[in-house]
Design a protein around this motif. Structure first.
Motif: not given
Ligand code: FAD
Length: 368
Positions: A1-3, A24, A26, A197, A327, A352-354
């Motif tokens: 997970m991107v923190e 978003r 982060a 991350d 990443n 962020l994963g979209e």
């Protein structure tokens, strides 16, 4: 997970990516070698447009980016960085056919453009010398305009900091730590090491150097441009003007910003690394502007800046993650004044994963 995301560079791209990431949710650290807006974003003509951008996908990205600027400016009270006054453009005899083709091309794409007569152009810009204008064939692009990038960056970064982002200035990135196919940390000149991350390369003209830290080769063909800032002058210049030998626009508080592609070659770098511009070239641009607007004769040159255009090898933006190092992300392009708010938002969404597969397909690093 991107923190935690580290954004490298605090120009228009870095500021836009940082603002979108924090919106978003982060946690972001944005690092700059100098002050925010001290790179190209502080030395740019910053005309917002999609005038003749090819191929179609790049045109569409630019149009979406113009819309994003309009939306952001409408949302934020006192958004004084955004000026949608349109753009007037005309050409000498030998360039007229090229302008005609450009207008036909953008009209074909559904972009707003129309032809004006001299009288119609003068009704928009009454201080233009009528003798400097052709009788007709003056192109008008009403949805174009210009931004003040420093004010925009100030807004984007302050809103990000208010959501918890950290802004690190005057501390260049000197290396990246990678392991098991991912970037793990960003090293700074101060000796600080930032665990990450994800990392976003928004280093503008220096983006190839940052990519190299990640073991990636980003071809760039940067060019220099000369920008001339006048003193305040009581002349009505209300929009972007592209005349045959000079481009100009308002620059706030009565100042004007002048540029001529013919003068970009007058920038030089001395043996000690100082950047300068031949004086005669600056005088020539001021004279060309005064020939259009006689009132500009009362202006003095207040500043001359040399900006470096960050131009990826094939001229198109480089956006989104590197497949080899998933990443590590890019947000690098020319026309960043136009593109950054929208393109930076797309890049942030992907960080962020979209799934931005289709939207960014034409702009991926892997095409090189
Ligand atoms: C003459 C000229 C005219 C232009 N006209 C237009 C126009 O009309 N319309 C338009 O849309 N665009 C225009 N552009 C292009 C546009 O200005 C750029 O695309 C945009 O400003 C790039 O923004 P950026 O954030 O990528 O880069 P920058 O603003 O350069 O930001 C990159 C940041 O990264 C930092 N950095 C670099 N290396 C490191 C490191 N190792 N560690 C930490 N930080 C680092 C730098 O200090 C800098 O602040 C023009 C450019 C020029 C030069």
């Amino acid at each position: 997970m991107v923190e935690h995301v580290v954004v490298i560079g605090a120009g228009v791209y870095g500021a836009a990516v940082t603002a979108s990431l924090t919106r978003r949710g982060a946690r972001v650290t944005v690092v700059d070698a100098g002050a925010p807006a001290s790179g190209t974003s502080g030395a740019t003509f910053s005309w917002t447009n999609s005038c003749g951008k090819q191929p179609r996908i790049y045109h569409d990205l630019s149009v979406a980016s113009m819309r994003a600027h309009r939306r952001l400016a409408a949302e934020v009270p006192f958004s004084d960085w955004y000026h949608e006054g349109g753009n007037l453009e005309w050409a000498d005899d030998d360039e007229r056919e090229e302008l005609r083709k450009k207008v036909a091309g953008v009209l074909d794409y559904g972009y707003e453009a129309r032809w004006l007569s001299r009288a119609e152009a003068l009704s928009l810009e009454p201080d233009l010398d009528p003798a400097a204008l052709p009788a007709d064939g003056i192109a008008y692009f009403p949805r174009e305009g210009w931004i003040d990038p420093t004010r925009l960056i100030g807004h984007l970064l302050s809103s990000a900091v208010s959501r918890g982002a950290e802004l690190v200035r005057d501390d260049p990135v000197t290396g990246l730590e990678s392991a098991a196919g991912l970037v793990r940390a960003v090293r700074l000149a101060s000796g600080r090491q930032l665990a990450a991350d994800a990392v976003v390369n928004c280093a503008g003209p220096q983006a190839a150097g940052i990519a190299e830290f990640a073991g990636l080769v980003l071809p760039m063909r940067n060019t220099r441009g000369v920008l001339i800032h006048t003193s305040p002058v009581a002349v009505s210049v209300s929009r972007v003007i592209h005349a045959p030998h000079v481009h100009l626009r308002p620059d706030g508080a009565g100042r004007l910003l002048l540029h001529s592609p013919e003068t970009d070659g007058a920038a030089y770098v001395t043996a000690t690394g100082e950047v300068g511009v031949e004086r005669s070239a600056v005088t020539g641009v001021l004279e060309a502007a005064s020939a259009l607007y006689p009132g500009i004769r009362a202006a003095a040159v207040e500043g001359v800046r040399v900006g470096e255009r960050p131009i990826p090898g094939d001229g198109l933006p480089v956006l989104g993650r590197a497949v080899e190092l998933p990443n590590f992300h890019f947000a690098v392009s020319h026309s960043g004044a136009t593109l950054s708010v929208h393109a930076g938002d797309l890049v942030a969404a992907e960080v962020l994963g979209e799934d931005l597969g289709e939207a960014l397909a034409a702009f991926r690093f892997e095409r090189f």
